[in-house]
Design a protein around this motif. Structure first.
Motif, mmCIF file in Angstrom:
data_model
loop_
_atom_site.group_PDB
_atom_site.id
_atom_site.type_symbol
_atom_site.label_atom_id
_atom_site.label_comp_id
_atom_site.label_asym_id
_atom_site.label_seq_id
_atom_site.Cartn_x
_atom_site.Cartn_y
_atom_site.Cartn_z
ATOM 1 N N UNK A 20 0.811 -1.206 0.000
ATOM 2 C CA UNK A 20 0.000 0.000 0.000
ATOM 3 C C UNK A 20 0.847 1.261 0.000
ATOM 4 N N UNK A 21 2.024 1.193 0.582
ATOM 5 C CA UNK A 21 2.936 2.333 0.517
ATOM 6 C C UNK A 21 3.377 2.560 -0.927
ATOM 7 N N UNK A 22 3.617 1.476 -1.647
ATOM 8 C CA UNK A 22 3.980 1.591 -3.065
ATOM 9 C C UNK A 22 2.831 2.248 -3.832
ATOM 10 N N UNK A 23 1.603 1.851 -3.561
ATOM 11 C CA UNK A 23 0.431 2.470 -4.199
ATOM 12 C C UNK A 23 0.385 3.962 -3.865
ATOM 13 N N UNK A 24 0.597 4.299 -2.612
ATOM 14 C CA UNK A 24 0.601 5.705 -2.194
ATOM 15 C C UNK A 24 1.685 6.504 -2.900
ATOM 16 N N UNK A 25 2.893 5.942 -2.982
ATOM 17 C CA UNK A 25 3.987 6.631 -3.676
ATOM 18 C C UNK A 25 3.687 6.772 -5.166
ATOM 19 N N UNK A 26 3.108 5.746 -5.777
ATOM 20 C CA UNK A 26 2.743 5.812 -7.190
ATOM 21 C C UNK A 26 1.739 6.933 -7.427
ATOM 22 N N UNK A 61 -3.908 10.479 -10.539
ATOM 23 C CA UNK A 61 -3.219 10.539 -9.261
ATOM 24 C C UNK A 61 -4.177 10.626 -8.094
ATOM 25 N N UNK A 62 -5.246 11.430 -8.270
ATOM 26 C CA UNK A 62 -6.242 11.586 -7.207
ATOM 27 C C UNK A 62 -6.972 10.295 -6.885
ATOM 28 N N UNK A 63 -7.311 9.518 -7.908
ATOM 29 C CA UNK A 63 -8.004 8.243 -7.686
ATOM 30 C C UNK A 63 -7.087 7.260 -6.952
ATOM 31 N N UNK A 67 -7.695 5.687 -3.200
ATOM 32 C CA UNK A 67 -7.644 4.276 -2.801
ATOM 33 C C UNK A 67 -6.714 4.088 -1.611
ATOM 34 N N UNK A 68 -5.563 4.749 -1.673
ATOM 35 C CA UNK A 68 -4.611 4.652 -0.569
ATOM 36 C C UNK A 68 -5.209 5.247 0.712
ATOM 37 N N UNK A 73 -7.544 4.442 6.004
ATOM 38 C CA UNK A 73 -8.695 4.934 6.780
ATOM 39 C C UNK A 73 -8.433 6.316 7.377
ATOM 40 N N UNK A 74 -7.980 7.237 6.505
ATOM 41 C CA UNK A 74 -7.714 8.603 6.946
ATOM 42 C C UNK A 74 -8.779 9.510 6.351
#
Length: 107
Positions: A20-26, A61-63, A67-68, A73-74
């Motif tokens: 999920x961190x990779x998804x967030x960085x992407x 990027x926003x989508x 998801x991230x 859950x923020x």
């Protein structure tokens, strides 16, 4: 004391480095690239303007960031991303509406 806090922080940080961190960085990388594209476009046309691709990259990027944000859950992050997506979609709607009206006026 400080050493223990740093160790605990580092452990938490290591635990957060996952898929999920990779998804967030992407998502963040895609989102940030829109500014480079806008800058290159402005240099090419020799004036400041926002190309249509800027809005598509904003949505992509926003989508991904949404998801991230849902995964972590923020709620602050979720509301921020949803709000941004509304703006990006509205801008695309206005751009295409103006183009359609321009074509109709030319006929």
């Amino acid at each position: 004391m400080i050493g223990q806090l740093l160790t605990e922080y580092w452990d938490r940080l290591e635990d957060s480095l996952n898929f999920w961190a990779v998804i967030g960085f992407l998502g963040q990388a895609i989102f940030a690239s829109r500014f480079i594209i806008q800058w290159l476009h402005a240099e090419r046309v020799k004036r400041s303007e926002i190309p249509v691709v800027f809005w598509y990259i904003s949505i992509a990027g926003g989508v991904i960031l949404l998801f991230y944000a849902i995964h972590i859950a923020n709620v602050v992050f979720i509301i921020g991303q949803v709000s941004g997506l509304v703006v990006y979609l509205r801008n695309l709607h206005l751009i295409y509406k103006a183009r359609r009206e321009g074509r109709e006026a030319a006929v």
